[in-house]
Structure formats: structure tokens, C-alpha cells
Design an enzyme around this catalytic site. Structure first.
Site, PDB file in Angstrom:
ATOM      1  CB  SER A 139     -28.816  45.088  85.833  1.00  0.00           C
ATOM      2  OG  SER A 139     -29.325  44.297  84.779  1.00  0.00           O
ATOM      3  CE1 TYR A 153     -23.929  45.191  83.339  1.00  0.00           C
ATOM      4  CE2 TYR A 153     -25.802  43.730  83.682  1.00  0.00           C
ATOM      5  CZ  TYR A 153     -25.289  44.995  83.467  1.00  0.00           C
ATOM      6  OH  TYR A 153     -26.144  46.072  83.385  1.00  0.00           O
TER       7      TYR A 153
END
Length: 265
Positions: A139, A153
Site C-alpha cells: 500500500s 496497517y
């Protein structure tokens, strides 16, 4: 001879888009995720559209035994994993202290431990055969300063980026390609699942969002070209570049201001 790719988290979002991309390129598929129904519907769709073989093996990667069980199930069906797409993932935006330990443990297992274990299980065979593809879906968050709230995350994705780069170097010249894909905001069910769709949709203009099919195609092309890393979208590359050159204090302040803006929406 058709190659076969194993895709985790294939039931929706970027995972389903990657399955469609690989099928369109003539790859047979092994699709895995927790939900069997969506996998079966996707398998039927892609078999009808492209004439590929699509095998469904439901699995919950939050179970520490799942990677070895999944690869054993693949072998029991007489299949060979020529490509691996580590895509399964989710996020927690309720805060580190407000999320129980079991949920944190599951997140680390699915998004960090499982990709490492699956890669270790299939890479020796790829190297021995002189052909393989590993595409890890990280990401843009892994290239940015960490954020409060969704505390794990970004760091998990940062680990995946670095590990992918190391594997890319380790497998050079073997016929195995290892690439990490770093999407920014992408139109998928991801934000619906973690409950942030309304906030992020109002926080970012439409031109910052990318289509999942486009992201998948960029990832596929980069892996075939044996690029170590690819970040789709001009603005996402600008943001990643700024994060690398800004002083840590300023970068953290920028991210913290953005997080407060999301909370106010």
C-alpha cells in the site's frame, strides 16, 4: 501450457481484479479467501469468459496453520503454483487501544506472517523450475509516515515492501520475478468493510481515486517486467516522494493533521 496463479483475498476488490487480469492473460487460477460463495461466482465468471481453469479453495489466513494447509490442498489437487499473489488484508481504524489483542494478532497473521510463509513454501519450487511470479500487494501507506488509529496497517505494509525488495534481489537471474504493488486509494469494498468509506470519500477528491482494474493491470505488468516495486498513479508517487524527503517531524505533523480532518468529517 497454461501457468497457474494462486491469489489470496480473491473474493473482492483488488484481489478479484487481479484474478480477472490473470485470467485474461491465460493463467489458470487458484482462488482463496474466507468466503466461498464470492469465490465460486468469480471462478464461474472467469472460466466462462476466458476458458481457464479456476479452482476454489476457501481458507482463513488468520489461522496460523492456514498457509501450510492451503499449499497442501493445492498439491493434493495435483496443481503447481507458478504465480503467487499475496493480496489478503484488512485494516482496523478504531484505534490500537480500542481494538482487542485477538484482532491485532489476526491482522499481523493475515497481512505479514501469511505472505512470508506462503512465499517461503512456493519459492523453492519456482526457483527449481526456473519460472515464477510473486506479486505482493502492499500500500501507499507503507511508504508514508505511520498514522494513529490505524496504527499497525502502515508498518505492516512497510515490512511487506522491504521484504519484497529483498526477495526481488535474492531471486534475480533465477527466472522468478518478485514485485510489490503499492496502491493508493482504490475503488473497492475495502473501505466499506472497515467503515471508513464515507470519511475517505469526502476527504479526497474523485481524481485521487483509482479503479481496481487499472491498479491490477499495473501490478501485473510490473511483475512481468520484473520491477521491484510499483506505485500506481502520479499523485501517489508524488506523495510517496514527499514522504521520503520531508523531515520526520513535518511529515508526521502532516499525517496527523489529515487524520484529524478525517475524524471531523
Amino acid at each position: 501450457m497454461r501457468r497457474t496463479v494462486l491469489i489470496t483475498g480473491a473474493s473482492a476488490g483488488i484481489g478479484a481484479a487481479l484474478a480477472r487480469t490473470y485470467a485474461a492473460k491465460g493463467w489458470n487460477l487458484i482462488l482463496t479467501a474466507r468466503r466461498e460463495g464470492p469465490l465460486t461466482r468469480l471462478a464461474d465468471e472467469l472460466t466462462a469468459a476466458h476458458g481457464v481453469t479456476a479452482t476454489v479453495i476457501p481458507e482463513d489466513l488468520s489461522d496460523p496453520a492456514a498457509p501450510e494447509r492451503l499449499i497442501a490442498a493445492v498439491a493434493a489437487r495435483g496443481l503447481t503454483v507458478d504465480g503467487l499473489v499475496n493480496n489478503a488484508g484488512f485494516s482496523r481504524v478504531t484505534g490500537f487501544l480500542d481494538t482487542d489483542l485477538a484482532a491485532h494478532r489476526a491482522m499481523i497473521q493475515v497481512m505479514l506472517t501469511a505472505p512470508v510463509e506462503l512465499s517461503r513454501l512456493v519459492l523453492p519450487g519456482m526457483v527449481q523450475r526456473g519460472f515464477g511470479r510473486v506479486l505482493n500487494v502492499a500500500s501507499l501507506a507503507g511508504q508514508m509516515p505511520a498514522t494513529g488509529g490505524d496504527t499497525l496497517y502502515g508498518p505492516i505494509k512497510s515490512f511487506l515492501i522491504k521484504a519484497s525488495q529483498g526477495l526481488h534481489l535474492e531471486t534475480l537471474g533465477t527466472g522468478v520475478h518478485v514485485t510489490v504493488l503499492n496502491p493508493g486509494y482504490t475503488l473497492t469494498e475495502f473501505h466499506d468493510v472497515n467503515g471508513s468509506r464515507d470519511q475517505v470519500s469526502r476527504a479526497y477528491p474523485a481524481w485521487m481515486w483509482m479503479d481496481a482494474a487499472r491498479v491490477a493491470q499495473i501490478g501485473y505488468d510490473a511483475c512481468e517486467a520484473n520491477r521491484a516495486s510499483v506505485t500506481p498513479g502520479v499523485m501517489n508517487n508524488v506523495m510517496a516522494g514527499l514522504a521520503r524527503v520531508l523531515p520526520d517531524g513535518l511529515a508526521l505533523k502532516m499525517v496527523a493533521n489529515h487524520a484529524r480532518r478525517l475524524e471531523r468529517l
